[in-house]
Design a protein around this motif. Structure first.
Motif, PDB file in Angstrom:
ATOM      1  N   PRO A  27       1.758  14.399   6.447  1.00 35.01           N
ATOM      2  CA  PRO A  27       1.157  15.716   6.321  1.00 35.01           C
ATOM      3  C   PRO A  27       0.035  15.763   5.295  1.00 35.01           C
ATOM      4  CG  PRO A  27       3.347  15.657   5.341  1.00 35.01           C
ATOM      5  CD  PRO A  27       3.172  14.361   6.056  1.00 35.01           C
ATOM      6  N   SER A  28      -1.029  16.441   5.661  1.00 34.62           N
ATOM      7  CA  SER A  28      -2.182  16.649   4.769  1.00 34.62           C
ATOM      8  C   SER A  28      -2.759  15.345   4.245  1.00 34.62           C
ATOM      9  CB  SER A  28      -1.782  17.545   3.587  1.00 34.62           C
ATOM     10  OG  SER A  28      -1.297  18.789   4.039  1.00 34.62           O
ATOM     11  N   ILE A  29      -2.708  14.302   5.022  1.00 32.01           N
ATOM     12  CA  ILE A  29      -3.166  12.989   4.530  1.00 32.01           C
ATOM     13  C   ILE A  29      -4.637  13.024   4.172  1.00 32.01           C
ATOM     14  CG2 ILE A  29      -3.749  12.037   6.793  1.00 32.01           C
ATOM     15  CD1 ILE A  29      -2.129  10.253   3.731  1.00 32.01           C
ATOM     16  N   ASN A  30      -5.406  13.896   4.805  1.00 25.48           N
ATOM     17  CA  ASN A  30      -6.828  13.956   4.484  1.00 25.48           C
ATOM     18  C   ASN A  30      -7.098  14.557   3.110  1.00 25.48           C
ATOM     19  OD1 ASN A  30      -6.051  16.508   5.234  1.00 25.48           O
ATOM     20  ND2 ASN A  30      -7.932  16.987   6.332  1.00 25.48           N
ATOM     21  N   ARG A  31      -6.056  15.059   2.474  1.00 24.28           N
ATOM     22  CA  ARG A  31      -6.192  15.584   1.115  1.00 24.28           C
ATOM     23  C   ARG A  31      -5.856  14.525   0.061  1.00 24.28           C
ATOM     24  NH1 ARG A  31      -3.874  21.818   1.427  1.00 24.28           N
ATOM     25  NH2 ARG A  31      -5.200  22.474   3.161  1.00 24.28           N
ATOM     26  N   TYR A  32      -5.476  13.356   0.528  1.00 22.21           N
ATOM     27  CA  TYR A  32      -5.169  12.259  -0.380  1.00 22.21           C
ATOM     28  C   TYR A  32      -6.386  11.350  -0.533  1.00 22.21           C
ATOM     29  CZ  TYR A  32      -0.203  13.382  -0.266  1.00 22.21           C
ATOM     30  OH  TYR A  32       1.018  14.006  -0.401  1.00 22.21           O
ATOM     31  N   ARG A  33      -6.470  10.726  -1.651  1.00 24.88           N
ATOM     32  CA  ARG A  33      -7.498   9.724  -1.894  1.00 24.88           C
ATOM     33  C   ARG A  33      -6.800   8.372  -1.950  1.00 24.88           C
ATOM     34  NH1 ARG A  33     -12.849  10.020  -4.236  1.00 24.88           N
ATOM     35  NH2 ARG A  33     -13.469   7.973  -5.069  1.00 24.88           N
ATOM     36  N   LEU A  34      -7.319   7.415  -1.214  1.00 23.39           N
ATOM     37  CA  LEU A  34      -6.721   6.091  -1.171  1.00 23.39           C
ATOM     38  C   LEU A  34      -7.451   5.136  -2.099  1.00 23.39           C
ATOM     39  CD1 LEU A  34      -5.253   7.347   1.216  1.00 23.39           C
ATOM     40  CD2 LEU A  34      -5.514   5.187   2.422  1.00 23.39           C
ATOM     41  N   ALA A  35      -6.707   4.210  -2.631  1.00 26.35           N
ATOM     42  CA  ALA A  35      -7.267   3.221  -3.555  1.00 26.35           C
ATOM     43  C   ALA A  35      -6.572   1.891  -3.338  1.00 26.35           C
ATOM     44  CB  ALA A  35      -7.096   3.676  -5.002  1.00 26.35           C
ATOM     45  N   TRP A  36      -7.277   0.824  -3.674  1.00 21.17           N
ATOM     46  CA  TRP A  36      -6.729  -0.530  -3.608  1.00 21.17           C
ATOM     47  C   TRP A  36      -6.428  -1.037  -5.007  1.00 21.17           C
ATOM     48  CZ3 TRP A  36      -5.054  -3.064   0.536  1.00 21.17           C
ATOM     49  CH2 TRP A  36      -5.523  -2.685   1.792  1.00 21.17           C
ATOM     50  N   PHE A  37      -5.290  -1.709  -5.124  1.00 19.50           N
ATOM     51  CA  PHE A  37      -4.864  -2.369  -6.346  1.00 19.50           C
ATOM     52  C   PHE A  37      -4.410  -3.783  -5.980  1.00 19.50           C
ATOM     53  CE2 PHE A  37      -4.340   1.133  -9.480  1.00 19.50           C
ATOM     54  CZ  PHE A  37      -4.597   2.206  -8.643  1.00 19.50           C
ATOM     55  N   ARG A  38      -4.225  -4.613  -6.988  1.00 21.63           N
ATOM     56  CA  ARG A  38      -3.607  -5.922  -6.754  1.00 21.63           C
ATOM     57  C   ARG A  38      -2.762  -6.305  -7.959  1.00 21.63           C
ATOM     58  NH1 ARG A  38      -8.913  -9.927  -7.041  1.00 21.63           N
ATOM     59  NH2 ARG A  38      -9.289  -9.721  -9.289  1.00 21.63           N
ATOM     60  N   GLN A  39      -1.811  -7.185  -7.679  1.00 23.25           N
ATOM     61  CA  GLN A  39      -0.941  -7.671  -8.738  1.00 23.25           C
ATOM     62  C   GLN A  39      -0.730  -9.158  -8.558  1.00 23.25           C
ATOM     63  OE1 GLN A  39       2.783  -5.568  -9.125  1.00 23.25           O
ATOM     64  NE2 GLN A  39       3.019  -6.248 -11.235  1.00 23.25           N
ATOM     65  N   ALA A  40      -1.215  -9.910  -9.517  1.00 19.00           N
ATOM     66  CA  ALA A  40      -1.035 -11.358  -9.509  1.00 19.00           C
ATOM     67  C   ALA A  40       0.282 -11.699 -10.192  1.00 19.00           C
ATOM     68  CB  ALA A  40      -2.209 -12.026 -10.215  1.00 19.00           C
ATOM     69  N   PRO A  41       0.845 -12.874  -9.909  1.00 23.92           N
ATOM     70  CA  PRO A  41       2.114 -13.255 -10.531  1.00 23.92           C
ATOM     71  C   PRO A  41       2.044 -13.191 -12.048  1.00 23.92           C
ATOM     72  CG  PRO A  41       1.561 -14.765  -8.765  1.00 23.92           C
ATOM     73  CD  PRO A  41       0.364 -13.885  -8.948  1.00 23.92           C
TER      74      PRO A  41
END
Length: 120
Positions: A27-41
């Protein structure tokens, strides 16, 4: 309930390119902002890039600026991360986050992550 799913990871050689996808639904996904992250060991999760659903207002961490490009397809509710000139130090689990802030509340959802491996 918002769901976030990453795909596109894999094992690539140094110098290769790879495109990750993050599809969000709910629901309301267009109101969310997406971002990329990463986690190295053994390291903390780190921010990489974010943009709006038009693919604009993009923000990058300095560590990937010029090599990684974030884009969005609002019709598919999908955000992409194009990664070029990959290096062994890019090896990590890559996560997508959906976040929405209202006046007093914050809603955050994470995907399960997708592994990217660049052997040295």
């Amino acid at each position: 309930q918002v769901q976030v799913e990453e795909s596109g990871g894999g094992l690539v050689h140094a110098g290769d390119s790879l495109q990750l996808s993050c599809r969000a639904s709910g629901p309301s996904i267009n109101r969310y902002r997406l971002a990329w992250f990463r986690q190295a060991p053994g390291k903390d999760r780190e921010f990489l890039a974010t943009c709006n659903w038009s693919g604009g207002d993009s923000i990058y961490d300095d560590s990937v600026k010029g090599r990684f490009t974030i884009s969005a397809d609002s019709a598919q509710n999908t955000v992409y991360l194009q990664m070029n000139s990959l290096k062994p130090e890019d090896t990590a689990v890559y996560f997508c986050r959906a976040r929405r802030r209202t006046g007093t509340d914050e809603y955050v959802y994470w995907g399960q992550g997708t592994q990217v491996t660049v052997p040295s």
